[in-house]
Design a protein around this motif. Structure first.
Motif, short mmCIF file in Angstrom:
data_model
loop_
_atom_site.label_atom_id
_atom_site.label_comp_id
_atom_site.label_asym_id
_atom_site.label_seq_id
_atom_site.Cartn_x
_atom_site.Cartn_y
_atom_site.Cartn_z
N LEU A 228 0.93 -1.31 0.08
CA LEU A 228 0.20 -0.03 -0.09
C LEU A 228 0.75 1.26 -0.06
O LEU A 228 0.45 2.60 -1.03
CB LEU A 228 -0.80 -0.05 1.15
CG LEU A 228 -2.15 1.15 1.05
CD1 LEU A 228 -3.08 0.71 0.59
CD2 LEU A 228 -3.03 0.82 2.59
N LEU A 229 1.98 0.80 0.34
CA LEU A 229 2.74 2.20 0.95
C LEU A 229 3.19 2.55 -0.65
O LEU A 229 3.43 3.65 -0.86
CB LEU A 229 3.81 2.21 1.63
CG LEU A 229 5.72 3.30 1.94
CD1 LEU A 229 4.97 4.46 2.02
CD2 LEU A 229 5.85 3.08 2.95
N LYS A 230 4.23 1.42 -1.21
CA LYS A 230 4.23 1.78 -2.39
C LYS A 230 3.59 2.25 -3.54
O LYS A 230 3.38 3.04 -4.62
CB LYS A 230 4.87 0.54 -2.90
CG LYS A 230 6.11 0.04 -2.30
CD LYS A 230 6.52 -2.14 -2.41
CE LYS A 230 7.81 -1.85 -1.83
NZ LYS A 230 8.19 -3.30 -2.34
N GLU A 241 12.01 8.66 4.88
CA GLU A 241 10.94 10.33 5.50
C GLU A 241 9.72 9.23 5.79
O GLU A 241 9.02 9.62 5.23
CB GLU A 241 11.31 11.46 4.90
CG GLU A 241 10.67 12.59 5.23
CD GLU A 241 10.28 13.61 4.60
OE1 GLU A 241 9.82 14.79 4.89
OE2 GLU A 241 11.70 12.81 3.89
N GLN A 242 9.69 8.52 3.54
CA GLN A 242 7.77 8.67 3.55
C GLN A 242 7.80 7.00 4.04
O GLN A 242 6.59 7.29 4.73
CB GLN A 242 7.76 7.78 2.29
CG GLN A 242 7.96 9.69 1.06
CD GLN A 242 8.77 8.47 -0.44
OE1 GLN A 242 8.72 7.74 -0.86
NE2 GLN A 242 7.50 9.24 -0.93
N ARG A 243 8.58 6.58 4.97
CA ARG A 243 7.77 5.02 5.91
C ARG A 243 7.57 5.71 6.68
O ARG A 243 6.61 5.15 7.36
CB ARG A 243 9.07 3.93 5.76
CG ARG A 243 9.52 3.57 4.07
CD ARG A 243 10.33 2.01 4.30
NE ARG A 243 10.93 1.48 3.51
CZ ARG A 243 9.33 0.84 2.79
NH1 ARG A 243 8.94 0.26 3.55
NH2 ARG A 243 10.28 0.13 1.35
N GLU A 244 8.00 7.06 7.66
CA GLU A 244 7.95 7.46 9.01
C GLU A 244 7.19 7.90 8.75
O GLU A 244 5.83 8.03 10.42
CB GLU A 244 9.12 8.31 8.99
CG GLU A 244 10.56 7.55 9.68
CD GLU A 244 11.67 8.39 9.53
OE1 GLU A 244 11.23 9.79 9.37
OE2 GLU A 244 13.09 8.31 10.32
N LYS A 245 6.08 8.40 7.67
CA LYS A 245 5.34 9.11 7.56
C LYS A 245 3.96 8.40 7.75
O LYS A 245 3.05 8.51 7.88
CB LYS A 245 5.16 10.10 6.84
CG LYS A 245 6.00 11.75 6.76
CD LYS A 245 5.76 12.16 5.75
CE LYS A 245 6.84 13.76 6.00
NZ LYS A 245 6.42 14.52 4.70
N VAL A 247 3.30 5.04 9.33
CA VAL A 247 3.84 4.54 10.56
C VAL A 247 1.85 5.01 10.57
O VAL A 247 1.75 4.12 11.01
CB VAL A 247 4.60 4.76 11.25
CG1 VAL A 247 3.66 4.68 12.47
CG2 VAL A 247 5.94 4.40 11.16
N ALA A 248 1.97 5.97 10.88
CA ALA A 248 0.72 6.30 10.90
C ALA A 248 -0.54 5.79 10.81
O ALA A 248 -1.58 5.41 11.31
CB ALA A 248 0.47 7.79 10.88
N VAL A 249 -0.16 5.60 8.65
CA VAL A 249 -1.67 5.08 8.44
C VAL A 249 -1.23 3.29 8.68
O VAL A 249 -2.68 2.61 9.17
CB VAL A 249 -1.06 5.04 6.76
CG1 VAL A 249 -2.20 3.54 6.13
CG2 VAL A 249 -1.35 6.04 6.56
N THR A 250 -0.73 2.61 9.00
CA THR A 250 -0.48 0.98 9.16
C THR A 250 -1.20 1.55 11.06
O THR A 250 -1.92 0.04 11.00
CB THR A 250 1.00 0.93 9.71
OG1 THR A 250 1.48 1.90 10.96
CG2 THR A 250 1.89 0.98 8.45
#
Length: 305
Positions: A228-230, A241-245, A247-250
């Protein structure tokens, strides 16, 4: 005069089952749950999700299955374990006594803490299940004697005192707060609201499939959310940075809730899928595209699984 405690039969009579809550009650509950979910997302730690890995979830689900506990207990226990362990580890890392003990040996502080927790962790995990089960207010409570026998079967030699002390330690570590949002509660609430808003949607039939879908997503969370992130970033290798942001989605229980219902609807009642996705978007404020993306990614993993 002291009030008499309700018997298990009386508690069952007063407890609401799926589809029995009034719309006003559901509306208030949904507003309250949404607020707790937002508060949770605004206070996420850097270690968020570290104790929601597949093997830990499998262990918790199997314990609940063996003890014949409601599935909601497993999801709630996972939330308690995540919060307690992050706080407990943080406390251990900043405790001068622990740091001093570790400094006197040729090992790192992390190694010393790991040794402390290695033997205690299975009991801590079980304590989280016990606390979650007590919060569920169901008639199937596990007394201390049963807990000790069960732990002995797992190869853990513990006494009743040890079990109670562990439970109290977790309870205190959570600062006596156990009412955290969990994904199954989100699914159940949203599904009931959906049933009220759209009576033509067979919410009760969807409910049983939703439980299976939710468990699949929980166990395959890493792969599903990575995909989903990709899709969201349109990059095969998202930046740090994108992965850190992301986290809230997960950790967004509302997104997970609508995603689970959308997947179940796609499988059972595809002709109503767009209608249901639109209504879920209206109820939660989550965009239809986000719901579609989540559902499509989950379905792709189900088919590929």
């Amino acid at each position: 005069m002291a009030k008499r405690l309700l018997s298990s039969r009386e508690r069952d009579q007063f407890s609401l089952k799926f589809g029995q809550a009034s719309f006003d009650l559901l509306s208030d509950f949904l507003v309250n749950f949404n607020q707790k979910n937002k508060e949770n997302l605004n206070s996420l730690s850097k270690c968020c999700g570290s104790f929601k890995q597949k093997r830990l979830l499998e262990c918790i689900f199997l314990i609940c299955q063996e003890l014949k506990l409601d599935p909601s207990v497993g999801y709630h226990a996972t939330e308690l374990l995540q919060r307690f362990m992050v706080k407990h580890l943080t406390d251990l890392l900043v405790t001068p006594a622990t740091a001093g003990a570790a400094a006197s040996e040729p090992r790192s502080l992390e190694d010393a803490i790991f040794d402390q927790l290695r033997e205690k962790f299975p009991l801590i995990l079980f304590s989280c299940v016990q606390l979650a089960n007590k919060m569920s207010l169901t008639r199937h409570m596990i007394d201390t004697s049963t807990a000790v026998c069960f732990l002995h079967l797992l190869g853990l030699s513990v006494s009743k005192k040890t079990v109670l002390e562990s439970e109290l330690m977790v309870f205190k570590g959570l600062e006596f707060r156990l009412d955290y949002p969990n994904p199954l509660t989100s699914v159940e609430t949203l599904l009931e609201v959906l049933g009220h808003n759209e009576p033509s949607v067979p919410a009760k039939r969807l409910y049983h499939l939703c439980r299976h879908v939710l468990q699949f997503i929980a166990l395959e969370k890493a792969a599903i959310y990575d995909g989903l992130l990709k899709v969201t970033t349109q990059r095969s290798s998202p930046s740090k940075e994108q992965r850190e942001k992301f986290v809230a989605v997960t950790e967004d229980c509302m997104l997970l809730g609508v995603g689970v219902i959308a997947v179940a609807t796609f499988i059972l009642y595809f002709r109503k899928w767009e209608q249901v996705v639109g209504e879920l978007s209206h109820i939660t404020g989550i965009s239809m595209q986000s719901i579609r993306d989540f559902a499509h990614m989950t379905l792709a993993h189900i088919v590929g699984f």
